[in-house]
Motif scaffolding. Structure first.
Motif, PDB file in Angstrom:
ATOM      1  N   ILE A 190     -13.323  10.984  -7.724  1.00  0.00           N
ATOM      2  CA  ILE A 190     -12.737   9.819  -7.070  1.00  0.00           C
ATOM      3  C   ILE A 190     -11.363   9.516  -7.658  1.00  0.00           C
ATOM      4  CG2 ILE A 190     -13.121   7.415  -6.477  1.00  0.00           C
ATOM      5  CD1 ILE A 190     -15.113   9.265  -5.339  1.00  0.00           C
ATOM      6  N   PHE A 233      -9.014  12.117  -6.413  1.00  0.00           N
ATOM      7  CA  PHE A 233      -8.760  11.877  -4.990  1.00  0.00           C
ATOM      8  C   PHE A 233      -7.770  10.730  -4.831  1.00  0.00           C
ATOM      9  CE2 PHE A 233      -9.969   9.709  -0.981  1.00  0.00           C
ATOM     10  CZ  PHE A 233      -9.674  10.735  -0.098  1.00  0.00           C
ATOM     11  N   GLY A 267       0.108  11.306  -1.278  1.00  0.00           N
ATOM     12  CA  GLY A 267       0.132  11.742   0.111  1.00  0.00           C
ATOM     13  C   GLY A 267      -0.672  13.007   0.331  1.00  0.00           C
ATOM     14  N   LEU A 268      -1.462  13.435  -0.607  1.00  0.00           N
ATOM     15  CA  LEU A 268      -2.345  14.608  -0.550  1.00  0.00           C
ATOM     16  C   LEU A 268      -1.595  15.930  -0.452  1.00  0.00           C
ATOM     17  CD1 LEU A 268      -5.438  13.795   1.718  1.00  0.00           C
ATOM     18  CD2 LEU A 268      -5.433  14.419  -0.683  1.00  0.00           C
ATOM     19  N   PHE A 323     -12.803   2.227  -7.086  1.00  0.00           N
ATOM     20  CA  PHE A 323     -13.045   1.933  -5.674  1.00  0.00           C
ATOM     21  C   PHE A 323     -12.020   0.923  -5.156  1.00  0.00           C
ATOM     22  CE2 PHE A 323     -15.253  -1.216  -2.862  1.00  0.00           C
ATOM     23  CZ  PHE A 323     -15.170  -0.468  -1.692  1.00  0.00           C
ATOM     24  N   LEU A 353      -8.519   2.462  -4.880  1.00  0.00           N
ATOM     25  CA  LEU A 353      -8.396   3.360  -3.723  1.00  0.00           C
ATOM     26  C   LEU A 353      -8.343   2.546  -2.435  1.00  0.00           C
ATOM     27  CD1 LEU A 353      -8.332   6.203  -2.573  1.00  0.00           C
ATOM     28  CD2 LEU A 353     -10.816   6.228  -2.586  1.00  0.00           C
ATOM     29  N   LEU A 354      -9.166   1.503  -2.386  1.00  0.00           N
ATOM     30  CA  LEU A 354      -9.201   0.663  -1.190  1.00  0.00           C
ATOM     31  C   LEU A 354      -7.830   0.034  -0.946  1.00  0.00           C
ATOM     32  CD1 LEU A 354     -11.176  -0.381   0.963  1.00  0.00           C
ATOM     33  CD2 LEU A 354     -11.475  -2.416  -0.437  1.00  0.00           C
ATOM     34  N   LEU A 382      -5.313   2.678   0.168  1.00  0.00           N
ATOM     35  CA  LEU A 382      -5.506   3.141   1.541  1.00  0.00           C
ATOM     36  C   LEU A 382      -5.176   2.045   2.554  1.00  0.00           C
ATOM     37  CD1 LEU A 382      -8.701   5.358   1.329  1.00  0.00           C
ATOM     38  CD2 LEU A 382      -6.361   6.074   1.781  1.00  0.00           C
ATOM     39  N   MET A 383      -5.369   0.776   2.140  1.00  0.00           N
ATOM     40  CA  MET A 383      -5.048  -0.293   3.081  1.00  0.00           C
ATOM     41  C   MET A 383      -3.539  -0.478   3.209  1.00  0.00           C
ATOM     42  SD  MET A 383      -7.720  -1.306   4.563  1.00  0.00           S
ATOM     43  CE  MET A 383      -8.195   0.393   4.489  1.00  0.00           C
ATOM     44  N   ILE A 384      -2.823  -0.224   2.118  1.00  0.00           N
ATOM     45  CA  ILE A 384      -1.366  -0.316   2.212  1.00  0.00           C
ATOM     46  C   ILE A 384      -0.838   0.808   3.102  1.00  0.00           C
ATOM     47  CG2 ILE A 384       0.804  -0.251   0.936  1.00  0.00           C
ATOM     48  CD1 ILE A 384      -0.742  -1.242  -1.505  1.00  0.00           C
ATOM     49  N   PRO A 400      -2.659   3.925   5.069  1.00  0.00           N
ATOM     50  CA  PRO A 400      -3.875   4.710   5.330  1.00  0.00           C
ATOM     51  C   PRO A 400      -3.697   6.207   5.086  1.00  0.00           C
ATOM     52  CG  PRO A 400      -3.518   3.135   7.075  1.00  0.00           C
ATOM     53  CD  PRO A 400      -2.316   3.061   6.190  1.00  0.00           C
ATOM     54  N   ASN A 401      -2.474   6.692   5.042  1.00  0.00           N
ATOM     55  CA  ASN A 401      -2.315   8.125   4.798  1.00  0.00           C
ATOM     56  C   ASN A 401      -1.693   8.423   3.446  1.00  0.00           C
ATOM     57  OD1 ASN A 401      -3.406   8.889   7.242  1.00  0.00           O
ATOM     58  ND2 ASN A 401      -1.456   8.546   8.265  1.00  0.00           N
ATOM     59  N   GLY A 402      -1.773   7.465   2.533  1.00  0.00           N
ATOM     60  CA  GLY A 402      -1.204   7.732   1.219  1.00  0.00           C
ATOM     61  C   GLY A 402       0.183   7.148   1.098  1.00  0.00           C
ATOM     62  N   ARG A 426       4.805  12.089   6.617  1.00  0.00           N
ATOM     63  CA  ARG A 426       4.416  12.025   8.023  1.00  0.00           C
ATOM     64  C   ARG A 426       2.906  11.815   8.137  1.00  0.00           C
ATOM     65  NH1 ARG A 426       6.164  16.923   6.379  1.00  0.00           N
ATOM     66  NH2 ARG A 426       8.256  16.988   7.149  1.00  0.00           N
ATOM     67  N   VAL A 445      -0.920  12.410   9.052  1.00  0.00           N
ATOM     68  CA  VAL A 445      -1.697  13.615   8.818  1.00  0.00           C
ATOM     69  C   VAL A 445      -1.954  14.334  10.137  1.00  0.00           C
ATOM     70  CG1 VAL A 445      -3.879  14.501   8.022  1.00  0.00           C
ATOM     71  CG2 VAL A 445      -2.780  12.624   6.833  1.00  0.00           C
ATOM     72  N   ARG A 451      -9.710   1.714   9.875  1.00  0.00           N
ATOM     73  CA  ARG A 451      -8.312   2.156   9.788  1.00  0.00           C
ATOM     74  C   ARG A 451      -8.205   3.574   9.231  1.00  0.00           C
ATOM     75  NH1 ARG A 451      -4.657  -1.898   6.702  1.00  0.00           N
ATOM     76  NH2 ARG A 451      -3.169  -0.395   7.504  1.00  0.00           N
ATOM     77  N   ILE A 510     -13.191   7.086   0.624  1.00  0.00           N
ATOM     78  CA  ILE A 510     -13.396   5.676   0.274  1.00  0.00           C
ATOM     79  C   ILE A 510     -14.891   5.355   0.226  1.00  0.00           C
ATOM     80  CG2 ILE A 510     -13.262   4.658   2.595  1.00  0.00           C
ATOM     81  CD1 ILE A 510     -11.725   3.130  -0.525  1.00  0.00           C
ATOM     82  N   ALA A 519     -16.198   6.598  -2.999  1.00  0.00           N
ATOM     83  CA  ALA A 519     -15.842   5.668  -4.070  1.00  0.00           C
ATOM     84  C   ALA A 519     -16.751   4.446  -4.033  1.00  0.00           C
ATOM     85  CB  ALA A 519     -14.375   5.253  -3.938  1.00  0.00           C
TER      86      ALA A 519
END
Ligand SMILES: Nc1ncnc2c1ncn2[C@@H]1O[C@H](COP(=O)(O)OP(=O)(O)OP(=O)(O)O)[C@@H](O)[C@H]1O
Ligand SMILES: [Mg+2]
Lengths: 235, 294, 357
Positions: free
Chosen positions: B226, B229, B236-237, B271, B274-275, B278-280, B282-284, B289, B291, C129, C138, C141
């Motif tokens: 985690i 990740f 941005g992975l 957790f 990460l939440l 991702l909320m800021i 969603p793609n990192g 660009r 995904v 989302r 997520i 996690a």
């Protein structure tokens, strides 16, 4: 010589190519014309192995293209300029070009080809380190053609190179194709919607409709055939 | 000073998360799959190194080399046998296959080495440095880890950005069809991508295992998955450098939370972190660009 | 033969709700009868299967119908179990101590469902989302993070820290055997859950789930509120898991932070995938499989005297292999296989002129 014999290609129930036989003359420009959905793209994709024909045979310079893996086709001297977004936008201009010459594994030849391509398309030389997604549509098309030339092909397949380009840029690209054919003896298969400009450079033309060849002959003769123009070519 | 130490200690741990994240990023780049079995794969290869070093008295470096080679092989095998069939299917299938592999690896490791805790001696000392009377929460072993990760990063940069092989690998990942038309053996490049990633993961595993006593266990790397990740997502992975920056951010954030809130509930903080990330975006955070599955 | 066929046709013409109700009642009767015939030990297993079915059914609906993966449904079980534990600990229901009346279980379990559903709603808002690997990440996690909460120093007195909270057992009414009573509670809850979920799946909502799963863009063009539908799916799935968690607490007599490891969440996923994502009957087989596996493994060890290292890890191996196999070899799960087998048989019979066309 590129030879297609009774090629049938299907997507599920759709017969995109319905028994196409065609001999492409070496050193000439062959235009492949037809309406949307006529099967032009499918024709090129069957030649380079991205679509496997349901039946029929395809040979180039004595080699069986139906059995060859896609990765190998470039080594037979085929190069492909795909429809639309053929450039890899995540790579830089120069990386795209270098990729085209990589299969030879010869650095010197690659560097030479790179010089030739930059000479042929000066805008690319100015943008060599830019990512390809910053290029304009015309520059992208130049890049796609340049990359195909990097592999020093004997047979160049182009899928709608004029798509979305201004008439002047289209004319430039057509002129380049003519030069490649005349000066280097390259065989060119040019798929086009824009029949008028394709016929202006082509030696020979083929008209596809619903996966079948409905007319073929010298480019000037087809261009002069008013009925054919109205029925299939839209000008 | 306390805060400074938090930053140092957090960043050093962050480099560990980054090492893990690098492996995730390499696989994402080559196949657009998040390898949820990464923790299992590096656990397994680390156990192989551990078996040699701790049980059979083999030299540390030999153990490391064997673990890395095992990683390369494991990555290649996994790509060929398990990933290839689901590569072009829905993303859900690939996720499930990698989770299945995680469980299988954990089970097999448990069968071979048991489910208790073992310890893997670090190569260098874990004693903190001192500056005058002050303790700096940084040790020779961590210095080694930081250097190793930087070396890997540079090596990856050279490989991907400067070598023809790297160009082929990138082309295969971004646009397999065009790459194939240009004569690139895309299948091999993807296998190589997985092998490389698993090799980097194996290196990371051995480095990490020495830093704390709670890693050498079949489940020991679950939390790290985690963390890695999260670090990779921040980057941005897609970007190895982003993964390292992400790792450091995660490491420092976690350390500060530990110090100022509580150090009982790291998993919950991860957790939450990460939440929020991702909320800021969603793609990192550093993703350029959206995904796209190629 | 033709009488049977006619009955079959009449059956199919009944409203879905009525058919589901009949199946549920008959099923419950059969299950209770089976429970009557089983030993104490088997009844405990039956109870375990029953609450696992609740959790797997919720997950299969979420992942199979609405297309959202969750690796964290064990966390919703955690919420359900702790809700039950806390309610019983503070016994706000006057006469609940000693279970003079088992009816108190109903509001307690309903509250567990509601609290879990609320948490599921929160997660769902975030999940709506996210796509693919981000959603998987997520929820993973979540599976690891949420159950660690009781260890927080300032919550330890309320949530019991590492030790967890003990739960007092429901006392069986009359002369019913204790273990049988546990099985009955779980079976009743399971049948109700399956009944509700089956109706949901065949309702407009279920169709909306599928529309969103198949193509979000065309679903939203068709006027479906995609995000809200996705959140609803998470709420439903969390509610089912919350009930499962509450029952789990009642059976195991405590709620502890270590009772909800990642392998629980992944086991639920394995069960749902193995049964066939989206299939409620599949959820039942899957749940039976993952509940009995550890048991079979232990039995096996007695027979062939394997080392405990191997036996303890056997179930995990099977979950993992099941997940991979299901994706690589049997992508439609057991239920898909059965259904295909059935179609095959029907086709043969048709061809041989045995069944009416
Ligand atoms: N991947 C595919 N799957 C299903 N059908 C396809 C696929 N690709 C093409 N077709 C169908 O095959 C037929 C021929 O398509 P093709 O792309 O070859 O046409 P085209 O002549 O290149 O058209 P355009 O000028 O619009 O590019 C069309 O009816 C098209 O819908
Ligand atoms: Mg086309």
């Amino acid at each position: 010589m590129l030879e297609l014999r009774d090629v049938v290609a299907t997507y599920g129930a759709v017969r995109a190519l319905d028994g196409v036989s065609l001999s492409v003359t070496d050193g000439a420009i062959t235009a492949v014309l037809g309406a949307n959905g006529a099967g032009k793209t499918t024709l090129l994709r069957t030649v380079n192995g991205l679509v496997r024909p349901a039946s029929g045979s395809i040979k180039y310079a004595g080699r069986d293209l139906v059995a060859a893996p896609v990765e190998q086709v470039v080594t037979f001297g085929l190069a492909h300029v795909p429809e639309g977004r053929g450039v890899i936008t995540e790579l830089t201009v120069e990386e795209n070009l270098r990729l085209g010459g990589l299969w030879r594994g010869n650095r010197k030849e690659s560097a030479d080809s790179l010089g030739t391509v930059y000479e042929m398309f000066p805008p690319l030389a100015d943008r060599r380190t830019q990512p390809a997604d910053t290029l304009s549509g015309g520059e992208r098309q130049m890049l796609a053609i340049g990359r195909a030339l990097m592999s020093r092909p004997t047979l160049l397949l182009l899928d709608e190179p004029s798509l979305g380009l201004a008439p002047r840029v289209t004319a430039q690209i057509m002129a380049t194709l003519r030069r490649l054919s005349r000066e280097q003896g390259m065989t060119v298969v040019l798929v086009e919607q824009n029949a008028r400009s394709a016929l202006s450079v082509a030696d020979v033309a083929v008209v596809l409709n619903l996966g079948r060849i409905v007319a073929q002959g010298n480019a000037d003769e087809l261009a002069a055939d008013e009925k054919l123009r109205h029925a299939y070519l839209g000008f | 000073m306390n805060f400074l130490n938090d930053v140092i200690y957090g960043a050093a741990n962050g480099v560990i998360y980054a090492a893990f994240a690098l492996a995730l990023v390499l696989i994402w780049r080559s196949t657009r799959i998040v390898n949820f079995s990464q923790g299992g794969m590096l656990m397994f290869t680390t156990f192989i190194g551990w078996e040699l070093v701790q049980r059979h008295g083999v030299n540390y470096w030999v153990g490391l080399a064997v673990a890395i080679i095992a990683g390369l092989l494991l990555g290649a095998i996994v790509e060929r046998l398990l990933v290839r069939p689901v590569e072009n299917g829905p993303p859900l299938n690939a996720v499930i296959v990698t989770l299945g592999l995680l469980l299988v690896l954990q089970a097999v490791a448990g069968m071979i080495w048991g489910n208790g805790l073992s310890s893997y001696a670090p190569r260098f000392s874990l004693n903190y440095y001192h500056v005058g009377h002050r303790v700096i929460l940084f040790s020779p072993d961590y210095l080694f880890i930081v250097i190793a990760v930087l070396v890997v990063l540079v090596a990856l940069f050279v490989l991907f950005q400067l070598s023809p092989l790297g160009l082929r690998m990138r082309a295969s990942a971004f646009n397999p069809e065009v790459a194939r038309l240009l004569g690139v053996r895309v299948g091999r490049m993807l296998t190589l991508g997985w092998a490389l990633a698993a090799g980097v993961g194996a290196l990371a595993g051995v480095l990490i295992a020495g830093t704390a006593p709670n890693y050498m266990n079949p489940n020991g790397f679950d939390e790290l998955l985690i963390l890695g990740f999260t670090a990779a997502v921040i980057g941005g992975l897609d970007s190895p450098v982003g993964a390292v920056v992400g790792g450091v951010i995660v490491g420092v954030a976690l350390q500060v939370l530990d110090d100022y809130v509580s150090n009982d509930i790291d998993p919950f903080f991860i957790f939450a972190l990460l939440l929020v990330i991702l909320m800021i975006r969603p793609n990192g955070i550093f993703a350029r660009r959206t995904v796209r599955r190629v | 033969m033709s009488g049977l066929a006619a009955m079959g046709r009449r059956w199919l013409r009944l409203p879905t709700l009525v058919r589901h109700l009949v199946v549920a009642l008959v099923g419950l009767g059969v299950l209770l009868a089976i429970s009557e015939a089983l030993s104490e030990y088997r009844n405990t297993q039956l109870a375990e299967i029953a609450y696992t079915v609740c959790a797997v059914a919720g997950l299969t609906l979420l992942t199979g119908l609405s297309g959202q993966i969750s690796l964290g449904n064990g966390a919703f079980m955690f919420v359900g179990a702790y809700t039950v534990a806390l309610l019983l600990k503070h016994h706000p229901f006057g006469g609940i101590t000693g279970y003079q009346s088992n009816w108190w279980l109903v509001p307690v379990l309903i509250l567990a469902v509601l609290v879990a559903a609320a948490v599921g709603g929160l997660v769902g808002v975030a999940a709506a989302r996210l796509r693919g690997p981000y959603l998987a990440g997520i929820t993973l996690a979540l599976a690891i993070g949420l159950p660690s909460l009781p260890k927080y120093q300032h919550l330890q007195s309320q949530l019991g820290g590492h030790a967890g909270i003990p739960i007092s057992a429901p006392a069986p009414p009359g002369s019913i055997d204790y273990f049988r009573w546990q099985a009955w509670i779980c079976l009743i809850a399971m049948v109700i859950t399956l009944f509700l979920l089956a109706n949901l799946a065949s309702s407009r909502v279920g169709r909306a789930f599928k529309a969103v799963r198949d193509d979000e863009i065309s679903a939203s063009l068709a006027g479906l509120p995609v995000a809200r539908i996705q959140i609803l799916a998470f709420v439903v799935s969390a509610a089912a898991a919350g009930l499962a968690g509450g029952l789990f607490g009642l059976i195991s007599l405590d709620a502890g932070p270590d009772s909800f490891p990642l392998s629980l969440s992944l086991g639920l996923l394995a069960a749902a995938v193995f049964g066939g994502l989206g299939s409620l009957p599949g959820a039942v087989y899957g749940a039976i499989l993952i509940t009995l596996l550890p048991q079979w493994a232990t039995d096996l060890s007695h027979q062939v005297s394997l080392s405990s290292k191997i036996v303890n890890n056997l179930p995990l191996l099977v979950y993992g292999a099941a997940l991979m196999l299901a994706m690589l070899a049997v992508p439609f799960g057991l239920q898909g296989l059965l259904r295909r087998g059935w179609h095959q048989v029907r086709d043969w019979r048709r061809r041989d002129g045995l069944a009416p066309g």
